[in-house]
Design an enzyme around this catalytic site. Structure first.
Site, PDB file in Angstrom:
ATOM      1  CD  GLU A  81      33.954   5.736 -16.589  1.00  0.00           C
ATOM      2  OE1 GLU A  81      33.387   6.425 -17.464  1.00  0.00           O
ATOM      3  OE2 GLU A  81      33.341   4.890 -15.888  1.00  0.00           O
ATOM      4  CG  PHE A 143      24.541  16.981 -18.606  1.00  0.00           C
ATOM      5  CD1 PHE A 143      23.676  16.140 -17.916  1.00  0.00           C
ATOM      6  CD2 PHE A 143      25.309  16.440 -19.638  1.00  0.00           C
ATOM      7  CE1 PHE A 143      23.564  14.792 -18.254  1.00  0.00           C
ATOM      8  CE2 PHE A 143      25.202  15.102 -19.986  1.00  0.00           C
ATOM      9  CZ  PHE A 143      24.326  14.270 -19.284  1.00  0.00           C
ATOM     10  CD  GLN A 144      27.841  13.235 -18.334  1.00  0.00           C
ATOM     11  OE1 GLN A 144      28.694  13.573 -19.150  1.00  0.00           O
ATOM     12  NE2 GLN A 144      27.344  12.007 -18.307  1.00  0.00           N
ATOM     13  CE  LYS A 193      32.155  19.568 -25.492  1.00  0.00           C
ATOM     14  NZ  LYS A 193      30.742  19.103 -25.513  1.00  0.00           N
ATOM     15  CG  MET A 504      39.703 -11.293   5.814  1.00  0.00           C
ATOM     16  SD  MET A 504      40.830 -12.532   6.502  1.00  0.00           S
ATOM     17  CE  MET A 504      42.168 -12.482   5.321  1.00  0.00           C
TER      18      MET A 504
END
Length: 600
Positions: A81, A143-144, A193, A504
């Site tokens: 993602e 959940f999630q 959802k 760097m």
């Protein structure tokens, strides 16, 4: 309408003309459809062409409807993602359109955070749709579950939690409108959802009233006249140009003004390309790793005309020592940026392009001959240079890429030494041809952003080559997206500047930490980049000498059906100069190594 939202921009702004909205392809249907179908139809109506996404449980209904109705836009399945969010940034920066991301709840949402923060810092218009647990489970540690609104509150221009399916289409209209207008930025829309499963008639609005969100266009006339007077009176003016000039499509009028009034132009990292760097009036980039002559010009000028720039610390260095003799005109679309870091003697709230178009007719050609001669002295006093020998050096690689493309390419970089060398040595000629991560400085940005830019340019019918210049440290952070680019036949040229170090950080360790190279040596953990490319269905090439570098660049540009990774094994000890140390004034640049080269 029921939703949760927040806004941090244009709370107090002058109303101006809104930017034109794309014509929708679909407006309404009397049939009752699911929220997921409303979502897809809304993206079609918005004119979305590409969605970078990854499925999961909370958004599975969207993906099911996607398979059933086959929307007009293309969905690109990314491998992570964060990569998808950077791809949307690359798409937005290359095209000027809004990038779109679709992810699931929980880790899907949290994986986008770095990309959202990057877009917020760099004013990139993207809309990120995150799945969410059903509304009745929000706050129950389901959940999630993740409070995506709360997590991203400080790094979005605006965010929504949709609680009712009837609010979905109007919310999507607002999300894209906010992302693209004013100072662009990321907008997050959280989709529970149950909202996606619920049903309602589809209707996509022509517009939605948005109290408190106003756009700016032209500047106030009295401010325009005052700015013009300050320009006429100045003897040593400098145009200081930022990314806002690119976002505002102001390059053409900016160039006309600079040439008409013979005013030298310096740009920020994001302003590169807004003014052609082959023009004699170009001072190139200013700031921490800018040119000596650009910083000297700023330190000695009597007027700074800041166009779409925010006076960040990488430009100014020690604030109380920066541009000590200069009055400041600040042209800015975001009121919160005006006089935030540097006081503006003449502050003009407005669209950069429109304001410059107002100023231009009030300015007559100026005699800046003596001022330009003084700048030329600084240019000769400390030119950009590097050791030219039989060793392969990053600057030489970038010059070879510039020679191959004649500057007619879209260049993306990751973050690190190679980023600064690219800014110094490529010499950009056109807006939207330099794409990088500036404000957040995100390693891992380059490769997925290049993929997004490639999709955008293909959509526009552009045949410009796309070259991503990365360091070995940053490239592996999102290398998984190579297989996605290969699957879509994107002809990316991926240049990995491999010095086997976090370059760097190593440079700072050498200069300021007594050469204690703590955890920056990548020799034992770097992959074989050629094999990595081949494992991801790309072509892998390697160079260890300047001759081999030119040869693999030539070979890479003959391959246009998949990405080509070019690994350049360059000298380890090379450093980026000039350099302004942290906390120092921009007039106190380090121009070469302070001690003999003792690197082993």
């Amino acid at each position: 309408m029921t939703y949760d939202s927040h806004t941090k921009q244009n709370d107090v702004a002058t109303v101006g003309d809104a930017l034109p909205e794309p014509e929708p392809t679909l407006r309404a249907t009397q049939t009752v459809v699911s929220g997921a179908e409303i979502f897809l139809r809304s993206l079609e109506a918005e004119g979305v062409k590409i969605v970078f996404g990854h499925p999961g449980g909370a958004v599975i209904k969207i993906y099911d409807e996607m398979a059933r109705i086959k929307p007009s836009f293309e969905h690109v399945l990314v491998r992570h993602e964060q990569g998808g969010t950077h791809a949307a940034e690359g798409y937005a920066k290359a095209t000027g359109k809004v990038g779109t991301v679709l992810v699931t709840s929980g880790p899907g949402a949290t994986n986008t955070v770095t990309g959202i923060a990057d877009a917020y810092m760099d004013s990139v218009p993207i809309v990120v749709f995150t799945g969410q647990v059903p509304t009745h489970l929000i706050g129950n540690d389901a959940f999630q579950e993740c409070d995506a609104i709360g997590v991203t509150r400080s790094i979005t221009k605006h965010s929504f939690l949709v609680r009712n399916v009837e609010d979905l289409a109007p919310t999507i209209w607002q999300a894209y409108h906010i992302a693209r207008t004013g100072r662009p930025g990321p907008v997050l829309v959280d989709l529970p959802k149950d909202v996606l499963l619920a049903e309602a008639p589809f209707y996509y609005p022509e517009s939605v009233p948005m109290r408190g969100y106003a756009l700016v266009g032209k500047g106030r006339q009295e401010k325009i006249e005052r700015a013009a007077s300050m320009i006429r009176q100045s003897k040593r003016p400098v145009l200081y140009v930022g990314g806002g000039a690119v976002n505002g499509n102001a390059s053409e009028v900016l160039t006309r003004l600079a040439r008409h009034a013979r005013i030298p132009v310096t740009t920020t990292l994001h302003g590169l390309g807004a003014f052609p760097e082959d023009d004699p009036l170009s001072l190139r980039m200013l700031g921490m790793h800018g040119t000596w002559w650009a910083n000297q010009a700023v330190q000695h000028c009597d007027l700074i005309i800041a166009a779409g720039a925010r006076f960040d610390d990488r430009v100014t260095g020690k604030l109380d020592s920066w541009a000590p003799h200069a009055k400041v005109i600040h042209i800015e679309i975001d009121q919160s940026c005006i006089s935030k870091n540097v006081f503006a003697d003449c502050a003009i709230l407005g669209n950069v392009r429109e304001v410059l178009e107002q100023i231009l007719p009030l300015i007559k050609p100026k005699d800046t001959t003596e001022w330009l001669r003084e700048i030329d002295h600084w240019r000769q006093e400390c030119p950009l240079d590097y050791q030219r020998d039989d060793k392969l050096r990053a600057q030489g690689v970038i010059e070879a890429l510039r020679e191959k493309t004649s500057g007619n390419a879209v260049i993306l970089t990751d973050v690190g030494q190679h980023q600064m060398w690219t800014a110094q040595w490529f010499r950009f000629l056109h807006p939207r041809t330099h794409i990088t991560s500036g404000g957040l400085g995100t390693m891992g940005f380059g490769m997925p952003a290049a993929m997004g830019a490639a999709f955008g340019l293909r959509e526009m019918g552009s045949e410009l080559p796309i070259v991503c210049i990365s360091g070995d440290g940053g490239f592996v952070m999102n290398a998984q997206e190579m297989s996605v680019a290969a699957a879509h036949g994107l002809p990316l040229k991926l240049a990995v500047i491999n010095n086997r170090f976090l370059g760097m950080v190593r440079q700072w360790q050498e200069l300021f930490h007594e050469e204690r190279y703590s955890h920056t040596d990548l020799t034992d953990t770097n992959p074989d980049f050629v094999k990595l490319a081949e494992a991801n269905y790309c072509v892998g090439l390697r160079a260890r000498t300047p001759e081999e570098a030119r040869a693999i660049i030539d070979e890479a540009f003959t391959i246009n059906d998949r990405p080509v990774l070019m690994e350049f094994q360059v000298e380890k000890q090379e450093m980026v100069f000039p350099m302004v140390p942290a906390g120092a004034a921009t007039g106190e640049m380090i121009t070469k190594r302070l001690t003999p080269d003792s690197f082993v």
